[in-house]
Motif scaffolding. Structure first.
Motif, short mmCIF file in Angstrom:
data_model
loop_
_atom_site.label_atom_id
_atom_site.label_comp_id
_atom_site.label_asym_id
_atom_site.label_seq_id
_atom_site.Cartn_x
_atom_site.Cartn_y
_atom_site.Cartn_z
N ARG A 159 56.69 8.25 41.72
CA ARG A 159 57.29 9.39 41.70
C ARG A 159 58.39 9.42 42.91
N ILE A 160 57.83 9.25 44.02
CA ILE A 160 58.71 9.14 45.34
C ILE A 160 59.68 7.94 44.85
N ARG A 161 59.37 6.77 44.36
CA ARG A 161 60.23 5.57 44.19
C ARG A 161 61.46 6.20 43.26
N LEU A 162 60.94 7.17 42.26
CA LEU A 162 61.96 7.57 41.42
C LEU A 162 63.00 8.32 42.11
N GLU A 163 62.67 9.27 43.12
CA GLU A 163 63.55 10.29 43.73
C GLU A 163 64.17 9.75 45.10
N HIS A 164 63.45 8.82 45.57
CA HIS A 164 63.92 8.29 46.99
C HIS A 164 63.87 6.80 46.74
N PRO A 165 64.84 6.25 45.67
CA PRO A 165 65.14 4.89 45.43
C PRO A 165 65.28 3.78 46.56
N ASP A 166 65.62 4.48 47.56
CA ASP A 166 66.16 3.53 48.83
C ASP A 166 64.92 3.36 49.85
N ASP A 167 64.24 4.35 49.89
CA ASP A 167 63.47 4.39 50.93
C ASP A 167 61.92 3.61 50.55
N ASP A 168 61.89 2.30 50.74
CA ASP A 168 60.75 1.71 50.13
C ASP A 168 59.36 1.89 51.11
N TRP A 169 59.88 2.28 52.26
CA TRP A 169 58.51 2.62 53.33
C TRP A 169 57.75 3.81 52.45
N PHE A 170 58.88 4.61 52.00
CA PHE A 170 58.20 5.86 51.65
C PHE A 170 57.38 5.67 50.09
N HIS A 171 57.74 4.69 49.44
CA HIS A 171 57.18 4.30 48.16
C HIS A 171 55.62 3.81 48.76
N LEU A 172 55.65 3.00 49.58
CA LEU A 172 54.60 2.45 50.10
C LEU A 172 53.48 3.47 50.70
N THR A 173 54.05 4.50 51.51
CA THR A 173 53.25 5.63 51.88
C THR A 173 52.84 6.38 50.85
N GLY A 174 53.27 6.63 49.94
CA GLY A 174 52.80 7.22 48.46
C GLY A 174 51.55 6.48 48.12
N LEU A 175 51.52 5.05 48.07
CA LEU A 175 50.71 4.27 47.64
C LEU A 175 49.34 4.45 48.53
N ILE A 176 49.75 4.27 49.88
CA ILE A 176 48.38 3.84 50.45
C ILE A 176 47.77 5.41 51.27
N HIS A 177 48.48 6.59 50.96
CA HIS A 177 48.24 7.66 51.74
C HIS A 177 46.69 8.14 51.69
N ASP A 178 46.04 7.76 50.55
CA ASP A 178 44.52 8.05 50.60
C ASP A 178 43.64 7.06 50.65
N ALA A 179 44.26 5.84 51.32
CA ALA A 179 43.38 4.67 51.34
C ALA A 179 41.94 4.88 52.46
N GLY A 180 42.17 5.80 53.11
CA GLY A 180 41.26 6.25 54.28
C GLY A 180 39.89 6.70 53.51
N LYS A 181 39.99 6.99 52.24
CA LYS A 181 39.04 7.38 51.33
C LYS A 181 37.70 6.18 51.16
N ILE A 182 38.18 4.98 51.51
CA ILE A 182 37.51 3.81 51.40
C ILE A 182 36.15 4.08 52.20
N MET A 183 36.13 4.98 53.65
CA MET A 183 34.92 5.37 54.04
C MET A 183 33.94 5.84 53.12
#
Ligand SMILES: O[C@H]1[C@H](O)[C@@H](O)[C@H](O)[C@@H](O)[C@H]1O
Ligand SMILES: [Fe+2]
Ligand SMILES: [Fe+2]
Length: 339
Positions: A159-183
């Motif tokens: 959804r971030i990618r759709l609305e902020h197509p040029d900010d690839d860092w933001f797409h990645l932020t959306g993808l990884i933001h919960d990765a800390g749950k690996i704990m």
């Protein structure tokens, strides 16, 4: 029948509305996705969209992000429902997770977890493998989704990618933001991994979910060092000087810093404070914050739209999306990371 292309399964009347209101790239993306549908599918999709949205001329631009306050068919008021109903198993699961968190999350506990996890010596893995592991995690604090966290990661990112197509860092932020749950896979119970966060060491904020009752068995509630408005902090000490309840936000933020992720500063703010609802949604703790924290707030709020309101979006085609996100991982956080 033609299979629906993934770009379209993730689209909803909401995007149609947004695209009609702007002549930017989103509408081009949307239109090309729509032309890929068979005639029948297109008619059904567009009719559904039309039934939900007002004509272009009456769309208030400020409403584009919240047309009729319905997200993917779910009204805005239905999100984050923390009401108690002992007969509803999901509500009970959420309530129990928070009560346990609010009973055991003390200054000493949070310090202990920081000490343990911020040595980054638990395991080594690249970001993709950690995200894949989240396939096996259903967040027990979340009343809005009951599916594995990896789906939520892709829903947010897309959804971030759709609305902020040029900010690839933001797409990645959306993808990884919960990765800390690996704990949760390394001996941490969910109550100190998932859920909303709050500062420890001062009076509990009034908007913390269940907070009216849930802190009654927490020893810090009765500790005069910690139970006043400022507690262990100085007035306006600033967001970054608060010791937050231990959870996936702070952990991932620290992991990314430790491993020298090349993301922009906004991404770090979004990751570090996305669960601090008592602040970004509840407006608590202003007496501990600074002017600069208001800027941080804008970034966190921008992120929150996607984190929260995509939870009932269509399930993305994860296999088809990986190559795009793998490239972003390679660009910003390559290789094996220390966790
Ligand atoms: O239940 C959810 C979930 O655990 C999220 O990952 C967290 O960021 C939210 O704050 C929380 O409400
Ligand atoms: Fe989160
Ligand atoms: Fe999330």
């Amino acid at each position: 029948m033609k299979p629906i292309p993934r770009a379209v399964t993730a689209l909803t009347p909401y995007h149609f509305c947004a695209a009609r209101g702007s002549a930017d790239k989103t509408s081009g993306y949307l239109l090309s996705a729509l032309t890929a549908l068979s005639g029948d599918q297109r008619v059904r999709w567009v009719t559904r969209a039309r039934d939900r949205i007002p004509p272009v001329s009456v769309i208030d631009p400020s409403q584009l992000l919240r047309p009729e306050k319905v997200y993917d068919g779910k009204p805005v008021e239905a999100f984050r429902d923390y009401s108690i109903d002992e007969n509803d198993p999901i509500k009970e699961r959420v309530r129990r997770t928070y009560y346990e968190m609010h009973t055991k999350m003390t200054v000493d506990f949070a310090k202990g977890k920081r000490e343990k996890w911020l040595k980054f010596n638990t395991f080594k893995a690249n970001m993709k493998d950690v995200l894949i592991k989240l396939n096996e995690l259903v967040d027990e604090s979340d009343p809005d989704t009951d599916i594995p966290n990896i789906v939520h990661a892709f829903q947010t990112a897309e959804r971030i990618r759709l609305e902020h197509p040029d900010d690839d860092w933001f797409h990645l932020t959306g993808l990884i933001h919960d990765a800390g749950k690996i704990m949760a896979f390394y001996d941490e119970p969910q109550w100190c991994v998932v859920g909303d966060t709050f500062p420890v060491g001062c009076k509990w904020g009034p908007s913390i979910v269940y907070g009216d009752d849930s802190f009654k068995d927490n020893p810090d509630t009765y500790n005069p060092k910690y139970n006043t408005l400022y507690g262990m902090y100085k007035p306006n000490c600033g967001l970054e000087n608060l010791m937050m309840s231990w959870g996936h936000d702070e952990y991932l933020y620290q992991v990314l810093k430790h491993n020298k992720a090349k993301l922009p500063e906004q991404a770090f703010y979004m990751i570090r404070f996305h669960s601090f609802y008592p602040w970004h949604a509840g407006g608590d703790y202003k007496h501990l914050l600074t002017e600069k924290d208001n800027e941080v707030l804008q970034h966190v709020l921008e992120f929150n739209k996607y984190d929260l309101y995509t939870k009932s979006a269509a399930i993305p085609d994860i296999d088809a999306l990986w190559p795009y996100y793998e490239k972003l991982i390679e660009k910003y956080i390559p290789g094996e990371l220390e966790w």
